[in-house]
Each structure stands twice: as structure tokens, then as C-alpha cells.
Design a protein around this motif. Structure first.
Motif, PDB file in Angstrom:
ATOM      1  N   LYS A 352       0.823  -1.203   0.000  1.00 56.60           N
ATOM      2  CA  LYS A 352       0.000   0.000   0.000  1.00 56.60           C
ATOM      3  C   LYS A 352       0.861   1.258   0.000  1.00 56.60           C
ATOM      4  O   LYS A 352       1.839   1.357   0.744  1.00 56.60           O
ATOM      5  CB  LYS A 352      -0.942   0.009   1.206  1.00 56.60           C
ATOM      6  CG  LYS A 352      -1.983   1.121   1.134  1.00 56.60           C
ATOM      7  CD  LYS A 352      -3.042   0.972   2.211  1.00 56.60           C
ATOM      8  CE  LYS A 352      -4.119   2.042   2.021  1.00 56.60           C
ATOM      9  NZ  LYS A 352      -5.204   1.905   3.023  1.00 56.60           N
ATOM     10  N   ASN A 353       0.510   2.186  -0.879  1.00 57.34           N
ATOM     11  CA  ASN A 353       1.167   3.479  -1.048  1.00 57.34           C
ATOM     12  C   ASN A 353       2.565   3.384  -1.651  1.00 57.34           C
ATOM     13  O   ASN A 353       3.254   4.407  -1.780  1.00 57.34           O
ATOM     14  CB  ASN A 353       1.227   4.262   0.275  1.00 57.34           C
ATOM     15  CG  ASN A 353      -0.145   4.728   0.724  1.00 57.34           C
ATOM     16  OD1 ASN A 353      -0.984   5.081  -0.108  1.00 57.34           O
ATOM     17  ND2 ASN A 353      -0.394   4.705   2.029  1.00 57.34           N
ATOM     18  N   ALA A 354       3.015   2.173  -2.001  1.00 52.40           N
ATOM     19  CA  ALA A 354       4.267   2.045  -2.739  1.00 52.40           C
ATOM     20  C   ALA A 354       4.038   2.465  -4.195  1.00 52.40           C
ATOM     21  O   ALA A 354       2.913   2.452  -4.694  1.00 52.40           O
ATOM     22  CB  ALA A 354       4.787   0.623  -2.667  1.00 52.40           C
ATOM     23  N   MET A 355       5.130   2.798  -4.880  1.00 51.43           N
ATOM     24  CA  MET A 355       4.992   3.406  -6.197  1.00 51.43           C
ATOM     25  C   MET A 355       5.921   2.772  -7.220  1.00 51.43           C
ATOM     26  O   MET A 355       7.048   2.383  -6.907  1.00 51.43           O
ATOM     27  CB  MET A 355       5.313   4.905  -6.093  1.00 51.43           C
ATOM     28  CG  MET A 355       5.094   5.695  -7.363  1.00 51.43           C
ATOM     29  SD  MET A 355       5.482   7.443  -7.136  1.00 51.43           S
ATOM     30  CE  MET A 355       4.952   8.082  -8.720  1.00 51.43           C
ATOM     31  N   LEU A 356       5.402   2.643  -8.450  1.00 49.63           N
ATOM     32  CA  LEU A 356       6.241   2.372  -9.605  1.00 49.63           C
ATOM     33  C   LEU A 356       6.624   3.720 -10.192  1.00 49.63           C
ATOM     34  O   LEU A 356       5.748   4.516 -10.546  1.00 49.63           O
ATOM     35  CB  LEU A 356       5.488   1.556 -10.658  1.00 49.63           C
ATOM     36  CG  LEU A 356       5.186   0.083 -10.362  1.00 49.63           C
ATOM     37  CD1 LEU A 356       4.346  -0.499 -11.494  1.00 49.63           C
ATOM     38  CD2 LEU A 356       6.465  -0.706 -10.215  1.00 49.63           C
ATOM     39  N   VAL A 357       7.930   4.016 -10.304  1.00 56.41           N
ATOM     40  CA  VAL A 357       8.358   5.327 -10.783  1.00 56.41           C
ATOM     41  C   VAL A 357       7.889   5.535 -12.223  1.00 56.41           C
ATOM     42  O   VAL A 357       7.641   4.565 -12.956  1.00 56.41           O
ATOM     43  CB  VAL A 357       9.898   5.464 -10.707  1.00 56.41           C
ATOM     44  CG1 VAL A 357      10.381   5.364  -9.280  1.00 56.41           C
ATOM     45  CG2 VAL A 357      10.582   4.442 -11.604  1.00 56.41           C
ATOM     46  N   PRO A 358       7.749   6.778 -12.649  1.00 56.03           N
ATOM     47  CA  PRO A 358       7.417   7.028 -14.064  1.00 56.03           C
ATOM     48  C   PRO A 358       8.430   6.336 -14.983  1.00 56.03           C
ATOM     49  O   PRO A 358       9.644   6.471 -14.801  1.00 56.03           O
ATOM     50  CB  PRO A 358       7.499   8.556 -14.178  1.00 56.03           C
ATOM     51  CG  PRO A 358       7.206   9.051 -12.797  1.00 56.03           C
ATOM     52  CD  PRO A 358       7.813   8.036 -11.877  1.00 56.03           C
ATOM     53  N   HIS A 359       7.915   5.609 -15.964  1.00 53.85           N
ATOM     54  CA  HIS A 359       8.775   4.846 -16.870  1.00 53.85           C
ATOM     55  C   HIS A 359       8.046   4.650 -18.197  1.00 53.85           C
ATOM     56  O   HIS A 359       6.861   4.963 -18.322  1.00 53.85           O
ATOM     57  CB  HIS A 359       9.142   3.492 -16.264  1.00 53.85           C
ATOM     58  CG  HIS A 359       7.962   2.599 -16.022  1.00 53.85           C
ATOM     59  ND1 HIS A 359       7.108   2.749 -14.931  1.00 53.85           N
ATOM     60  CD2 HIS A 359       7.462   1.547 -16.742  1.00 53.85           C
ATOM     61  CE1 HIS A 359       6.168   1.839 -14.983  1.00 53.85           C
ATOM     62  NE2 HIS A 359       6.345   1.104 -16.077  1.00 53.85           N
ATOM     63  N   TYR A 360       8.758   4.119 -19.182  1.00 48.77           N
ATOM     64  CA  TYR A 360       8.146   3.850 -20.480  1.00 48.77           C
ATOM     65  C   TYR A 360       8.820   2.643 -21.111  1.00 48.77           C
ATOM     66  O   TYR A 360       9.961   2.295 -20.775  1.00 48.77           O
ATOM     67  CB  TYR A 360       8.232   5.068 -21.399  1.00 48.77           C
ATOM     68  CG  TYR A 360       9.633   5.465 -21.790  1.00 48.77           C
ATOM     69  CD1 TYR A 360      10.192   5.066 -23.002  1.00 48.77           C
ATOM     70  CD2 TYR A 360      10.414   6.258 -20.944  1.00 48.77           C
ATOM     71  CE1 TYR A 360      11.484   5.437 -23.373  1.00 48.77           C
ATOM     72  CE2 TYR A 360      11.700   6.634 -21.302  1.00 48.77           C
ATOM     73  CZ  TYR A 360      12.226   6.225 -22.510  1.00 48.77           C
ATOM     74  OH  TYR A 360      13.503   6.582 -22.858  1.00 48.77           O
ATOM     75  N   ASN A 361       8.106   1.988 -22.020  1.00 53.01           N
ATOM     76  CA  ASN A 361       8.635   0.847 -22.757  1.00 53.01           C
ATOM     77  C   ASN A 361       9.208   1.329 -24.080  1.00 53.01           C
ATOM     78  O   ASN A 361       8.485   1.908 -24.899  1.00 53.01           O
ATOM     79  CB  ASN A 361       7.536  -0.191 -23.009  1.00 53.01           C
ATOM     80  CG  ASN A 361       7.040  -0.818 -21.718  1.00 53.01           C
ATOM     81  OD1 ASN A 361       7.756  -1.569 -21.071  1.00 53.01           O
ATOM     82  ND2 ASN A 361       5.816  -0.501 -21.329  1.00 53.01           N
ATOM     83  N   LEU A 362      10.496   1.081 -24.294  1.00 53.18           N
ATOM     84  CA  LEU A 362      11.160   1.592 -25.486  1.00 53.18           C
ATOM     85  C   LEU A 362      10.681   0.906 -26.757  1.00 53.18           C
ATOM     86  O   LEU A 362      10.588   1.538 -27.813  1.00 53.18           O
ATOM     87  CB  LEU A 362      12.681   1.402 -25.369  1.00 53.18           C
ATOM     88  CG  LEU A 362      13.476   2.436 -24.569  1.00 53.18           C
ATOM     89  CD1 LEU A 362      13.193   2.303 -23.076  1.00 53.18           C
ATOM     90  CD2 LEU A 362      14.969   2.274 -24.827  1.00 53.18           C
ATOM     91  N   ASN A 363      10.368  -0.404 -26.670  1.00 51.02           N
ATOM     92  CA  ASN A 363      10.135  -1.180 -27.893  1.00 51.02           C
ATOM     93  C   ASN A 363       8.905  -2.079 -27.816  1.00 51.02           C
ATOM     94  O   ASN A 363       8.814  -3.057 -28.558  1.00 51.02           O
ATOM     95  CB  ASN A 363      11.365  -2.041 -28.203  1.00 51.02           C
ATOM     96  CG  ASN A 363      11.712  -2.989 -27.054  1.00 51.02           C
ATOM     97  OD1 ASN A 363      11.177  -2.870 -25.954  1.00 51.02           O
ATOM     98  ND2 ASN A 363      12.606  -3.924 -27.310  1.00 51.02           N
ATOM     99  N   ALA A 364       7.951  -1.789 -26.946  1.00 48.19           N
ATOM    100  CA  ALA A 364       6.791  -2.673 -26.808  1.00 48.19           C
ATOM    101  C   ALA A 364       5.579  -1.919 -26.295  1.00 48.19           C
ATOM    102  O   ALA A 364       5.707  -0.928 -25.560  1.00 48.19           O
ATOM    103  CB  ALA A 364       7.117  -3.829 -25.856  1.00 48.19           C
ATOM    104  N   ASN A 365       4.396  -2.395 -26.683  1.00 46.33           N
ATOM    105  CA  ASN A 365       3.160  -2.006 -26.012  1.00 46.33           C
ATOM    106  C   ASN A 365       3.012  -2.865 -24.765  1.00 46.33           C
ATOM    107  O   ASN A 365       3.487  -4.004 -24.719  1.00 46.33           O
ATOM    108  CB  ASN A 365       1.961  -2.216 -26.933  1.00 46.33           C
ATOM    109  CG  ASN A 365       2.027  -1.378 -28.188  1.00 46.33           C
ATOM    110  OD1 ASN A 365       2.193  -0.157 -28.118  1.00 46.33           O
ATOM    111  ND2 ASN A 365       1.922  -2.010 -29.345  1.00 46.33           N
ATOM    112  N   SER A 366       2.326  -2.328 -23.762  1.00 42.48           N
ATOM    113  CA  SER A 366       2.139  -3.059 -22.503  1.00 42.48           C
ATOM    114  C   SER A 366       0.653  -3.174 -22.207  1.00 42.48           C
ATOM    115  O   SER A 366      -0.073  -2.165 -22.226  1.00 42.48           O
ATOM    116  CB  SER A 366       2.853  -2.324 -21.367  1.00 42.48           C
ATOM    117  OG  SER A 366       2.732  -3.018 -20.149  1.00 42.48           O
TER     118      SER A 366
END
Length: 482
Positions: A352-366
Motif C-alpha cells: 500500500k502506497n508504494a509506487m512504480l516510478v514514471p517509466h516507459y517501454n522503449l520497444n513494446a506495447n504493454s
């Protein structure tokens, strides 16, 4: 000479035949592709169609919506009750199946591979000895790789219902049809999962067609009698003529299914022990092949290939923080079968309240599927617009296109998700924390790019020591920021 003539014909002036049609269809599809990823707003998707069967049910998401079209995927979820068998089928594109719940057995049929499982020979029995291809066990957290056109079946031999989430990569180069997902069933007369979406695309033109037939039902009985060497009554059963339509794609097996398979001891093993066995299998396969792991034939690369890999209950995640959670990714590097599919998957669990930092996939849809709990998620496109800003709950799906930035913050004690990715070796870039893009920039580049003071630039680089998972903020941290 014949080859030269054929080549001249294909490139000649007759543009009114099938090649012209294919060129027009390709041009039309390319025109549609130019617009289907222009997404100004993303939404969380729930399954909108459910097909009941005798032994369970299948739910599907509409593959005609823009995000699914942009990612080139189709999604379904299958639930099997105790002693339920999902009948054999194959698809027009590669698929990944994630076991959200339960355990059981499954099989795949690879053309040309030997039947290595056989019944013990009974000396006084006149019954023919049964031989078949390998049967595998699956458990919760497993990722199963199913190549294009390979027949697949699964069976639940436990009391807990099996819940399996399946992604079909319809935009794969292996799919030579259109992007509509198709199940080719070998048995029964059940409704096709995605047939109604095909009808919605083409209007009522195909409404009168029989969507409940299996692949054998289209052949004449005479053809099948000669091909299989059986009588007309058996052929009718094979074609599903004498079957109740309510049985569906998932049937109940009275008294349980009896197949030749290894003992069930692996089911009682701890995840770490099973991982060690999988590692030993990989080492034994590559032994004697040299350091370059050369491929020496069909039996070595397909018939003995490992087809399941656990990411949901592993004891060695890729990222782990006891206050934040864990992330495990399966790629073609640790699960070689994914190289055939050109797909991969990631399992995540957040406190709870933990976070995935802002990020992006360079070569794939997710394609993010929520398995448990809920989380706040934000997605930003190339123009800096927030195209999604909301809560994602259990059972919902969010498609994050390639290069769109995404961040998440758990709102429940145990937020779990699986993200299917449309590349077998996906690359991820983080926008905050250790090893992020900002952290890799020189301090003065940050300072002058964002019009900051030197101290502020230094804080941006050094204030977050975490890599991908950020624990909940303490009260003292909040006061310092304020």
C-alpha cells in the motif's frame, strides 16, 4: 521457364486479380494503422462478453476498440471448475497464458514431434497402448507460451477453480490473416469467443453462419471416414452433430480425466525447488551444444522446449524492496520459448502506497491486467497530455502504448498485476530514481534544461535512491518537502 513465367504473371499487368485485392487490403489496413494509435484518452477496460459452458466460462474484451487495435492484441479470461477440460484448439497468432489461480495439467500438439508419453503395456489386455505427446503440470503464477497454430488443451484436476488470462498477439508477423482473433476448435459445437466482434465489424452479413462448428464439421463424412478409417456414427460425433450446444468449449469429465503423466509430486514442491529443477533442465538442454547454444534440429528446439515459466510465485524476483514490493519479468533470455512468440510478460506486487516510478517501454506495447487490489495510475503521451488519470481495479485492463510514460501508486495492501508486452526482449526506461534518464544526465545539463538552480538539479539526481520501486513516504519526508 515456368518459374520465370509465374514471376512475370505476378508482376504483370493483370491488376484485377487476387494480388490486386491483397494490395488494396494492405493499403487500407495501413491507412487504418495511421490513425488507430492516435489516442487522446485511455480507459480501463472490463470484459464485455461472457460465454457459459458446462464446466466453466470464458470472458472476452472487445478487440475492436482503439487501444487493443493499436497494441495489436486480443484478451480473454477462462475459468475452469473441478474436473473441467478446455477442449483442444489452435489460434491464428501466438499467445501467452497467465495462470491467475489454480493448478492442473495442459498439453500442446507440435506437428512432427514424437509421442513420448505412453501407457504401460498390459500383457493380457487386447486394448491398444495409448501414446501421446508430453503432458505438463501448471500452477498459479505460471506463464505458458503457445506458438501460432499449435493445438492447446488444459484440465483442472483440483478443487480450486482455474483462472487463466490469455493474450493473443494478432499483429504478429506470424498471423497471415487479418487482426481478428480466431479460435480453431478441434471438437464440439461451441460459440466462438470473438465471433460477435467480427459480426459487429461486418454487419449482419455473417449472422446466419454457424459459429458453433469445429474444424472437422466442414468436411464431408466420406472424407473423414476414409481419412480416419472409422464409421459414419463416429464421424458424426467428431463433427459435434449429436452434442448439446450447452456443453460449450469447457466440458465436465465425469470421474476425472485419466492420462499418462508423471506423478503429481511437483505440485507439492516449494517454488524455489521447482525453479532449481527448471534451471537444471535448461543446463541439461544446452550441455554439449557449445557456448553459442547452436540449434541442431526440430526435436531439440521445439519438441523438448520448456513451455511454462513461473513469474507469480518466484523466490528470485528481478526487483525487490521489502517495504515496496517486487517485480519479475519473463523474456526470451530466461524463457527461450518466448523467442518464437516475440512476446514477454511482467508480474508485479506492490504494498500500500508504494509506487512504480514514471517509466516507459522503449520497444513494446504493454497490456496491464489487474489481478488483485487497486492502484492509481497516470499515463502521459508525447505531447505531455495525461491520457489516463484514474484508479485501476481488479479485473480491469489498461493498454499503455509504446513510449507513453506511466506511473502507478498502490491503493490496497497487496496490488498485483501482470503486464503482457509485445516484444520478447522489452526495454524499459525510467524517468526517476537510480539509473533513470535524469540520473544519467550531467548536473549542468539538468540545470540549464529545466531552468533550475545547481542545488535543485543535484536534488533531482540524488534525492531518490531507489531503482524502480519506491516505498511509501514517511511523515518526516512529507514535512521536508512541504
Amino acid at each position: 521457364m515456368a518459374l520465370a513465367v509465374a514471376l512475370r504473371w505476378r508482376s504483370g499487368g493483370d491488376r484485377g486479380g487476387c494480388f490486386a485485392f491483397r494490395e488494396q487490403a494492405h493499403a487500407q489496413q495501413q491507412h487504418q494503422n495511421d490513425f488507430k494509435c492516435q489516442l487522446q484518452r485511455l480507459n480501463a477496460h472490463k470484459p464485455d462478453h461472457r460465454i457459459e459452458s458446462e464446466g466453466g466460462f470464458i470472458e472476452t474484451w472487445n478487440p475492436n476498440t482503439k487501444p487493443f487495435q493499436c497494441a495489436g492484441v486480443a484478451l480473454s479470461r477462462c475459468t475452469l471448475q473441478r474436473n473441467a477440460l478446455r477442449r483442444p484448439f489452435y489460434t491464428n497468432a501466438p499467445q501467452q497464458i497467465y495462470i491467475q489461480q489454480g493448478s492442473g495439467i495442459f498439453g500442446m500438439i507440435f506437428s512432427g514431434c514424437p509421442e513420448t508419453f505412453e501407457e504401460p503395456q498390459q500383457s493380457q489386455s487386447h486394448k491398444a497402448q495409448d501414446r501421446h505427446q508430453k503432458v505438463y503440470r501448471f500452477r498459479e503464477g505460471d506463464l505458458i507460451a503457445v506458438p501460432t497454430g499449435v493445438a492447446f488443451w488444459m484440465y483442472n484436476d483440483e478443487d480450486t477453480p482455474v483462472v487463466a488470462v490469455s493474450l493473443i498477439h494478432t499483429d504478429s508477423f506470424q498471423n497471415q490473416l487479418d487482426q481478428m482473433p480466431r479460435r480453431f476448435y478441434l471438437a464440439g459445437n461451441q460459440e466462438q469467443e470473438f465471433a460477435q466482434y467480427q459480426h459487429s465489424q461486418k454487419g449482419k452479413q455473417q449472422e446466419e453462419e454457424n459459429d458453433g462448428s469445429n474444424i472437422f464439421s466442414g468436411f464431408t463424412p466420406e472424407f473423414l471416414e476414409q481419412a480416419l478409417g472409422v464409421d459414419r456414427k463416429t464421424v458424426r460425433n467428431l463433427q459435434g452433430e449429436n452434442e448439446d450446444e450447452e456443453k460449450g468449449a469447457i466440458v465436465k469429465v465425469e470421474g476425472g480425466l485419466s492420462v499418462t503423466a508423471p506423478p503429481m509430486r511437483k505440485q507439492q514442491q516449494r517454488p524455489q525447488e521447482e525453479e532449481e529443477e527448471e534451471d537444471d533442465e535448461e543446463k541439461s538442454r544446452s550441455k554439449g551444444k557449445g557456448s553459442h547454444k547452436s540449434k541442431n534440429g526440430i526435436e531439440e528446439t521445439i519438441c523438448t522446449m520448456r513451455l511454462r515459466h513461473n513469474i507469480g510465485q518466484t523466490s528470485s524476483p528481478d526487483f525487490f524492496n521489502p517495504q515496496a514490493g517486487s517485480i519479475t519479468t519473463a523474456t526470451s533470455l530466461d524463457f527461450p520459448a518466448l523467442f518464437l512468440l516475440k512476446l514477454s510478460a511482467q508480474f508485479g506486487s506492490l504494498r500500500k502506497n508504494a509506487m512504480l516510478v514514471p517509466h516507459y517501454n522503449l520497444n513494446a506495447n504493454s497490456i496491464v491486467c489487474v489481478l488483485q487490489g487497486r492502484a492509481l495510475m497516470q499515463v502521459v503521451n508525447c505531447t505531455g497530455d495525461r491520457v489516463f488519470d484514474g484508479e485501476l481495479q481488479e479485473g480491469e485492463v489498461l493498454i499503455v502504448p509504446q513510449n507513453f510514460a506511466v506511473a502507478a501508486k498502490s491503493q490496497s495492501n497487496n496490488f498485483k498485476y501482470v503486464a503482457f508486452k509485445t516484444h520478447d526482449r522489452p526495454k524499459t526506461g525510467t524517468l526517476a530514481g537510480r539509473n533513470s534518464l535524469l540520473n544519467a544526465l550531467p548536473e549542468e545539463v539538468i540545470q540549464h534544461s529545466f531552468n533550475l538552480r545547481s542545488e535543485q538539479a543535484r536534488q533531482i539526481k540524488n534525492n531518490n535512491p531507489f531503482n524502480f520501486l519506491v516505498p511509501p513516504r514517511q511523515e518526516s519526508q512529507r514535512r521536508d518537502v512541504a
